[in-house]
Scaffold this motif. Structure first.
Motif, PDB file in Angstrom:
ATOM      1  N   ASP B  80      -9.626   4.750  -3.395  1.00  0.00           N
ATOM      2  CA  ASP B  80     -10.149   3.852  -4.525  1.00  0.00           C
ATOM      3  C   ASP B  80     -11.622   3.956  -4.590  1.00  0.00           C
ATOM      4  N   LEU B  86      -5.577   5.406  -0.642  1.00  0.00           N
ATOM      5  CA  LEU B  86      -4.777   4.537  -1.432  1.00  0.00           C
ATOM      6  C   LEU B  86      -3.051   4.409  -0.885  1.00  0.00           C
ATOM      7  N   ARG B  89      -3.402   1.964   1.684  1.00  0.00           N
ATOM      8  CA  ARG B  89      -3.713   0.491   1.192  1.00  0.00           C
ATOM      9  C   ARG B  89      -2.362   0.278   0.716  1.00  0.00           C
ATOM     10  N   THR B  90      -1.876   0.959  -0.216  1.00  0.00           N
ATOM     11  CA  THR B  90      -0.548   0.453  -0.825  1.00  0.00           C
ATOM     12  C   THR B  90       0.720   0.032   0.099  1.00  0.00           C
ATOM     13  N   LEU B 248       0.147  -5.998  -2.786  1.00  0.00           N
ATOM     14  CA  LEU B 248       0.490  -5.209  -4.077  1.00  0.00           C
ATOM     15  C   LEU B 248      -0.610  -6.068  -5.321  1.00  0.00           C
ATOM     16  N   LEU B 251      -4.303  -5.129  -5.109  1.00  0.00           N
ATOM     17  CA  LEU B 251      -4.474  -3.604  -5.426  1.00  0.00           C
ATOM     18  C   LEU B 251      -4.222  -3.629  -7.043  1.00  0.00           C
ATOM     19  N   VAL B 268      -0.202   3.430  -8.904  1.00  0.00           N
ATOM     20  CA  VAL B 268       0.555   3.660  -7.526  1.00  0.00           C
ATOM     21  C   VAL B 268       1.196   2.323  -7.123  1.00  0.00           C
ATOM     22  N   PRO B 269       0.187   1.182  -6.882  1.00  0.00           N
ATOM     23  CA  PRO B 269       0.767  -0.228  -6.476  1.00  0.00           C
ATOM     24  C   PRO B 269       1.598  -0.603  -7.720  1.00  0.00           C
TER      25      PRO B 269
END
Lengths: 326, 296, 333
Positions: B80, B86, B89-90, B248, B251, B268-269
């Motif tokens: 990010d 990511l 994080r996702t 989610l 994000l 992605v999320p």
């Protein structure tokens, strides 16, 4: 008998019904054959799952989408099996009518009785609303609905079960059908109301000369108004004859055992009933040979090896060892 | 009676209980089975996936800020704007979303089943009072209650918040269970139990609850995605998970702000969210077909 | 008569209709003043058409519905107004068999659990093995093998489910077995099996049976005495022989004449004599004798006062003031 000369109103031949189910095909009716003459009432008797209703729903084109129907059925000269819904609707409710066990679910709850009878009349006979209403009133009187003018404007839920069945009969008769199929018409009714409806059906048959199929599980119901009787077991007709022949001198052991096992109101006996052993067969696991074999007292190797054919002309029986009576 | 004839008509083969039957039907439903496997896969990935990556969910990589996926580095799904991985994080977001969805559903399930079964079984005046209480709660604006709750609790304690959301979200469950109980109560087997002398707690525990489990499971499966979506919505509004924690929803919120320059930060999320929601809905539908007694 | 097992004194069950707020509160008199003494070991039939209150009466005796007046006396003790917990020990002596065999069995329980449930409540000191033994014993007695205990109700046919229901009712060896239309949902060929089974059990265990049914032919076969109900009121109470051979009440006569007989020589004539009219609304029953609107013998006096059961001969009571004038023309055998 004079009915033998009357023209055949409904002729069913080699009718079979198979349902496609998630667990594979399920055969409900096999080689059903029956002709019903004008002015004649044929009782079709059997227990649940015997295929008696399915046979006639197939004739009416009313089976669920997963049913495969083969064979033939003719209304006069018109073939019925394999016709489109639009084609069938030229006959259904006009020349060929049906009444059902539960009159409440067969009537539309938000329409008055008069509207429902008139709807069918207007649709098929193309007459004015006023004329249709007058005809609806006449029909209600014919089926002996008390207080008929008031009933026209009542809704189904305001009527008793017996009255609703009379209304169903009036709708079925609206276009002067040649054939009336009555599927357990009195099963949901009380015994005194059942007697009234049966008396009404007998009178209508006599006066109108309709052909009638009376589907029932009750041999007593058949005895009152049927001329001939077909007995079904596990999807097949096992015995056919006049009501006197079948009820007074049954040839198939199943018919005989059923008659013997029924407690009768005029029987003073108090001992055990001669019950039929076992359970009605599972259509998925029919025994080899005769389907009634495992419950039959006359069963032998022949019965287990081969299924008996329905033999005879007017009087038919499907049994290797039919009962003979003096 | 002839014993052979009686024996011949008895059920053959293995006994088929309700759950065995339902499982058989569910297995035949391809969409539901694929959905269930995907959910399991994503859940597994969410909990063990991050340990395969060299990055932590809040570590900032000064050399790789806002890089797209597939670059010549070990940020598999890119980073990010602050250079946080990511992928990790996702998955951390999926973890939190799943936990929250399950927690809130579990809370609403417990309250809803107990409340609904009691109201439906006792009936009469008690039922009337209990259900009018539900009606009143229904008519209060949901989002308003949640905003009040989120100001009452310390910001960032998302679990407490969702315990509270679950405690508000049981209303529909209570209605479903009450309806089922009302129809069950009139069944003859309940009368048979009463005639045998079984007391009220016994009837609720042994006859009512086991028979409402089917509809409850169906509804719960459909509640999980609702709760996940709701969490995303709150996080999107900034009321949910607080930085550096990720869900989610948060994000997607960040991603939406970078949509024009770094579209993967949204995709992605969002991809994970959409997949999860779709799978839960398919699984719910499959369970309905498998468990619904009307089908039988 | 020996001391009765069960006695009903002017028993009433009224259901309030309408909430009294928007619609006037009225009472549906489902059971309206029943007096009855049931001797131990007796099989009493309770017959009538739908809406006559026969099932409600059965449930009132078992305290499955609340009574509105009168007394239920069990073994000499009036149990009216007893709390649920005080009634519970009595339940082991009074059990019920239902009409719909499948609906009366919990679909989530195995047959073994279903039959064992009364034992769990009333015979808590039994070990698991003893309980299982009792269950298998009674299953064998109703004609089911031991290996059905691990199966579920939906795997069985209607007749087999009814056997399971009977096993559950019999597992405590009750003094009173109430049968609410136990054969009407069954196929014709299965009905006789269940009737015979009930007869066997009654002979072997000597329990009292209350047999609620609209099937008068089955009642004749199974019962010693019969009570005929119409709109919640007793019409006639007599020994089976007298009731079927010399019915005194016009309603009993009409009811008996309406039952179809599988004989094409008799049945067409029987249809001709069908009782006319319809059941009046139970919300607004006729004044005086409730049957008068359908009675061919009704006179003005019948609208004035409701007739009470009066003795015609030993073991024969009829609730009709004109029974002497009415010949027993409706007799069928």
């Amino acid at each position: 008998m004079s009915q033998d000369e009357a023209p055949v109103a409904l002729d069913i031949e080699q009718l079979s019904v198979v349902f496609d189910t998630p667990d594979g095909p399920l055969s409900a009716v096999n080689d059903f054959a029956l002709e019903i003459r004008r002015g004649e009432c044929v009782g079709v008797v059997g227990e649940s799952g015997a295929g008696k209703s399915q046979s006639f729903l197939a004739v009416m084109g009313l089976l669920a989408a997963n049913a495969r129907v083969s064979g033939q059925a003719r209304l006069g000269t018109e073939p019925l099996i394999g016709r489109s819904i639009a084609e069938l609707n030229q006959f259904r409710g006009v020349k060929l009518s049906m009444i059902f066990q539960d009159p409440m679910t067969s009537l539309t709850p938000h329409m008055t009785v008069g509207e429902q009878i008139a709807e069918s009349i207007i649709h098929h006979l193309k007459i004015s609303a006023d004329a249709a209403r007058a005809r609806a009133l006449a029909l209600l009187e014919q089926v002996q609905v008390t207080d008929a003018p008031r009933r026209l404007d009542q809704y189904p839920h305001e009527l008793s079960g017996g009255m609703r069945q009379r209304v169903m009969i009036a709708i079925a008769l609206a276009c002067d059908p040649e054939v009336l199929i009555a599927d357990e018409p009195t099963t949901a009714l009380d015994v005194t109301i059942q007697a009234q409806i049966l008396a009404l059906l007998a009178k209508l048959k006599r006066e109108r000369g309709m052909a009638m199929a009376l589907i029932t599980h009750d041999l007593g119901v058949v005895a009152g108004i049927a001329d001939r009787v077909a007995v079904m077991y596990a999807g097949r007709v096992v015995e056919l004859g006049t009501v006197h022949e079948v009820l007074k001198a049954p040839k198939h052991p199943y018919t005989a055992a059923l008659l013997a096992s029924m407690p009768r109101i005029d029987d003073t006996g108090t001992g055990p009933l001669p019950a039929i052993g076992g359970q009605p067969p599972n259509p998925r696991r029919l025994p080899p040979g005769c389907a009634f074999g495992p419950r039959c007292e006359r069963v032998d190797e022949t019965c287990r090896a081969a299924r008996p054919a329905l033999t005879g002309h007017e009087r038919r029986v499907a049994c290797h060892h039919p009962l003979e009576r003096p | 009676m002839t014993d052979q004839a009686m024996a011949a008509a008895l059920p053959q083969g293995a006994a088929r209980g309700f759950w065995a039957d339902a499982w058989r039907r569910l297995r035949r439903n391809k969409a539901a089975m694929v959905a269930a496997s995907l959910i399991l896969l994503i859940a597994l990935l969410a909990f063990i996936g991050p340990s395969f990556s060299p990055h932590s969910f809040d570590a900032i990589d000064w050399d790789n800020m806002a890089v797209p996926p597939g670059g010549p580095n070990d940020h598999w799904l890119g980073t990010d704007r602050l250079g946080r991985d990511l992928f990790v994080r996702t998955l951390a977001g999926v973890q939190i979303s799943l936990q929250i969805g399950l927690l809130a559903t579990l809370v609403s399930l417990c309250i809803g089943v107990a409340f609904g079964a009691t109201a439906g079984y006792l009936g009469g005046k008690i039922d009337n009072i209990m259900m009018r209480f539900v009606d009143i709660l229904y008519s209060l604006p949901y989002i308003f209650i949640v905003i009040i709750l989120s100001t009452l609790f310390e910001r960032g304690n998302i679990y407490v918040l969702f315990l509270a959301i679950g405690a508000v979200g049981w209303l529909t469950m209570a209605r479903i269970v009450r309806g089922q109980t009302l129809s069950l109560k009139r069944k003859e087997f309940i009368e048979a139990a009463l005639a045998s002398g079984v007391g009220t707690p016994g009837i609720l525990a042994r006859h009512i609850v086991p028979n409402v489990v089917g509809p409850v499971i169906i509804y719960a499966t459909l509640t999980i995605p609702q709760m996940i979506l709701f969490e995303s919505f709150l996080s999107f509004l900034g009321l949910g998970v607080q930085e550096p924690q990720a869900s989610l929803g948060s994000l997607i919120n960040e991603g939406a702000q970078e949509m024009e320059s770094a579209v993967w930060m949204l995709l992605v999320p969002a991809g994970f969210l959409v997949t999860l929601l779709t799978c839960f809905n398919f699984l719910g539908d499959g369970l309905r077909d498998a468990l619904d007694p009307r089908d039988r | 008569m020996t001391d009765p097992l069960l006695e009903l004194r002017d028993l009433r069950v009224w259901f309030p209709i309408g909430d009294g707020l928007f619609r006037a509160k009225r009472n549906l008199r489902a059971v309206d003043g029943i007096d009855l003494r049931v001797a131990p070991g007796e099989a009493l039939g309770i017959v009538g058409e739908s809406g006559c209150g026969k099932s409600t009466l059965a449930r009132a005796i078992l305290r499955l519905v609340r009574t509105s007046g009168g007394q239920v006396v069990w073994l000499g003790k009036p149990i009216e107004g007893w709390s649920t917990s005080r009634v519970r020990p009595l339940r082991r002596d009074m059990q019920i068999v239902f009409q719909d065999p499948l609906a009366s069995l919990d679909p989530r329980m195995t047959v073994g659990e279903i039959v064992a449930e009364p034992l769990r409540v009333h015979a808590r000191d039994l070990s698991r093995a003893e309980r299982r033994e009792r269950v298998i014993d009674i299953l064998a007695r109703v004609g089911l093998p031991a290996d059905v205990v691990n199966r579920y109700p939906h795997e069985f046919s209607g007749g087999q489910c009814q056997r399971i229901g009977i096993a559950r009712a019999m597992v405590l060896r009750p003094k009173l077995l109430v049968c609410d239309e136990p054969v009407s949902a069954l196929d014709v060929s299965i009905q006789a099996q269940i009737v015979n089974l009930l007869q066997d059990l009654k002979r072997d265990f000597g329990m009292t049976i209350l047999f609620v049914s609209h099937n008068l032919a089955v009642v004749r076969r199974l019962c010693d005495r019969v009570l005929v109900l119409y709109l919640g009121k007793p019409m006639e109470l007599a020994s089976t022989d007298l009731l079927y051979s010399q019915p005194r009440h016009p309603y009993t006569q009409g009811l008996l004449a309406a039952v179809p007989v599988p004989d094409p020589d008799l049945q067409p004539q029987r249809l001709g004599g069908a009782l006319g009219g319809e059941l009046p609304s139970p919300m607004a029953p006729p004044s005086g004798c409730v049957f008068r609107t359908r009675c061919a013998h009704a006179v003005a006096a019948c609208a004035a006062a409701a007739p009470r059961l009066q003795s015609v001969e030993t073991g024969h009571e009829v609730a009709c003031d004109r029974w002497r004038e009415i010949s027993a023309s409706g007799a069928v055998a």
